[in-house]
Design a protein around this motif. Structure first.
Motif, PDB file in Angstrom:
ATOM      1  N   ARG A 143       0.786  -1.097  -0.084  1.00  0.00           N
ATOM      2  CA  ARG A 143       0.229   0.101   0.011  1.00  0.00           C
ATOM      3  C   ARG A 143       0.819   0.931  -0.159  1.00  0.00           C
ATOM      4  O   ARG A 143       2.248   1.100   1.089  1.00  0.00           O
ATOM      5  CB  ARG A 143      -1.148  -0.375   1.288  1.00  0.00           C
ATOM      6  N   GLN A 144       0.685   1.853  -0.695  1.00  0.00           N
ATOM      7  CA  GLN A 144       0.907   3.599  -0.099  1.00  0.00           C
ATOM      8  C   GLN A 144       0.373   4.875  -0.053  1.00  0.00           C
ATOM      9  O   GLN A 144      -0.787   4.634  -1.078  1.00  0.00           O
ATOM     10  CB  GLN A 144       1.631   3.874  -2.116  1.00  0.00           C
ATOM     11  N   ALA A 145       0.246   5.793   1.291  1.00  0.00           N
ATOM     12  CA  ALA A 145       0.017   6.276   1.432  1.00  0.00           C
ATOM     13  C   ALA A 145      -0.012   7.328   0.350  1.00  0.00           C
ATOM     14  O   ALA A 145       1.687   7.461   0.298  1.00  0.00           O
ATOM     15  CB  ALA A 145      -0.248   6.830   2.661  1.00  0.00           C
ATOM     16  N   LYS A 175       3.778   9.431   1.006  1.00  0.00           N
ATOM     17  CA  LYS A 175       4.573   7.501   1.358  1.00  0.00           C
ATOM     18  C   LYS A 175       5.406   7.186   1.017  1.00  0.00           C
ATOM     19  O   LYS A 175       4.797   6.968  -0.314  1.00  0.00           O
ATOM     20  CB  LYS A 175       3.395   7.718   2.643  1.00  0.00           C
ATOM     21  N   GLU A 224      -5.277   5.732   9.330  1.00  0.00           N
ATOM     22  CA  GLU A 224      -4.600   5.731   8.986  1.00  0.00           C
ATOM     23  C   GLU A 224      -4.248   4.351   7.809  1.00  0.00           C
ATOM     24  O   GLU A 224      -3.053   4.243   7.411  1.00  0.00           O
ATOM     25  CB  GLU A 224      -3.305   5.408   9.856  1.00  0.00           C
ATOM     26  N   ASP A 225      -5.169   3.205   7.458  1.00  0.00           N
ATOM     27  CA  ASP A 225      -5.539   2.051   6.307  1.00  0.00           C
ATOM     28  C   ASP A 225      -5.756   3.401   4.903  1.00  0.00           C
ATOM     29  O   ASP A 225      -5.413   1.968   4.164  1.00  0.00           O
ATOM     30  CB  ASP A 225      -6.366   1.347   7.171  1.00  0.00           C
ATOM     31  N   SER A 226      -5.663   4.416   5.451  1.00  0.00           N
ATOM     32  CA  SER A 226      -5.923   5.305   4.108  1.00  0.00           C
ATOM     33  C   SER A 226      -5.167   5.229   2.682  1.00  0.00           C
ATOM     34  O   SER A 226      -3.886   5.469   3.195  1.00  0.00           O
ATOM     35  CB  SER A 226      -6.797   6.584   4.607  1.00  0.00           C
ATOM     36  N   ALA A 227      -4.874   4.547   1.733  1.00  0.00           N
ATOM     37  CA  ALA A 227      -3.711   3.812   0.760  1.00  0.00           C
ATOM     38  C   ALA A 227      -4.455   3.441  -0.011  1.00  0.00           C
ATOM     39  O   ALA A 227      -5.467   3.172  -0.467  1.00  0.00           O
ATOM     40  CB  ALA A 227      -2.208   3.017   1.713  1.00  0.00           C
ATOM     41  N   TYR A 274      -3.564   0.432  -2.849  1.00  0.00           N
ATOM     42  CA  TYR A 274      -3.132  -1.007  -2.201  1.00  0.00           C
ATOM     43  C   TYR A 274      -3.177  -1.135  -3.408  1.00  0.00           C
ATOM     44  O   TYR A 274      -3.801  -1.647  -4.563  1.00  0.00           O
ATOM     45  CB  TYR A 274      -4.448  -1.674  -1.577  1.00  0.00           C
ATOM     46  N   GLN A 278      -8.415   1.791  -4.410  1.00  0.00           N
ATOM     47  CA  GLN A 278      -7.920   2.704  -3.110  1.00  0.00           C
ATOM     48  C   GLN A 278      -8.919   2.662  -2.042  1.00  0.00           C
ATOM     49  O   GLN A 278     -10.200   2.853  -2.642  1.00  0.00           O
ATOM     50  CB  GLN A 278      -8.481   4.908  -4.066  1.00  0.00           C
ATOM     51  N   THR A 316     -10.162   4.337   1.522  1.00  0.00           N
ATOM     52  CA  THR A 316     -10.351   5.823   2.445  1.00  0.00           C
ATOM     53  C   THR A 316     -11.167   5.633   3.082  1.00  0.00           C
ATOM     54  O   THR A 316     -12.598   4.552   3.152  1.00  0.00           O
ATOM     55  CB  THR A 316     -10.864   6.946   1.504  1.00  0.00           C
TER      56      THR A 316
END
Length: 121
Positions: free
Chosen positions: A38-40, A43, A89-92, A94, A116, A118
């Motif tokens: 995953r990538q936010a 980050k 904070e799991d928003s990213a 995937y 995505q 959110t």
């Protein structure tokens, strides 16, 4: 060649759950270790989980173990990621990643386009 298509992302609420899927299209004469990353925004891409082709053994990022569960359906050429107890904070985005397992197959490394997630508080 193998193409990967993720789905199941969307909006969730803190404490809720989502199911992500990654379906493969096409084939090679290989088996694959299957992973989720995953990538936010702003980050680096981070490892989430892996399931090994050889024995189905699973691993998780330490911070996610217990909340996320990876599984596969070989007949449907699909790997799943069940996300529970969602946190903002799991928003990213995937991504699923399939890497050929062993010998000649290790040259294969396929990525999906991402789905995505959110999570609102």
């Amino acid at each position: 060649q193998v193409q990967l298509q993720e789905s199941g992302g969307g909006s969730g609420v803190a404490g809720g759950s989502l199911n992500l899927s990654c379906k493969s299209f096409g084939s090679t004469y290989c088996t694959y270790d299957m992973m989720w990353f995953r990538q936010a925004p702003g980050k680096e891409r981070e490892f989430v989980s892996k399931i090994f082709a050889s024995n189905g053994f699973t691993t998780y990022a330490d911070s996610l173990r217990g909340r996320f569960t990876i599984s596969q359906d070989k007949a449907k050429k699909t790997v799943w990621m069940h996300l529970t107890d969602l946190k903002p904070e799991d928003s990213a985005m995937y991504y699923c990643n399939w890497v050929g397992s062993g010998g000649y197959c290790e040259r294969y490394d396929f990525w999906g386009q991402g789905t995505q997630v959110t999570v609102s508080s």
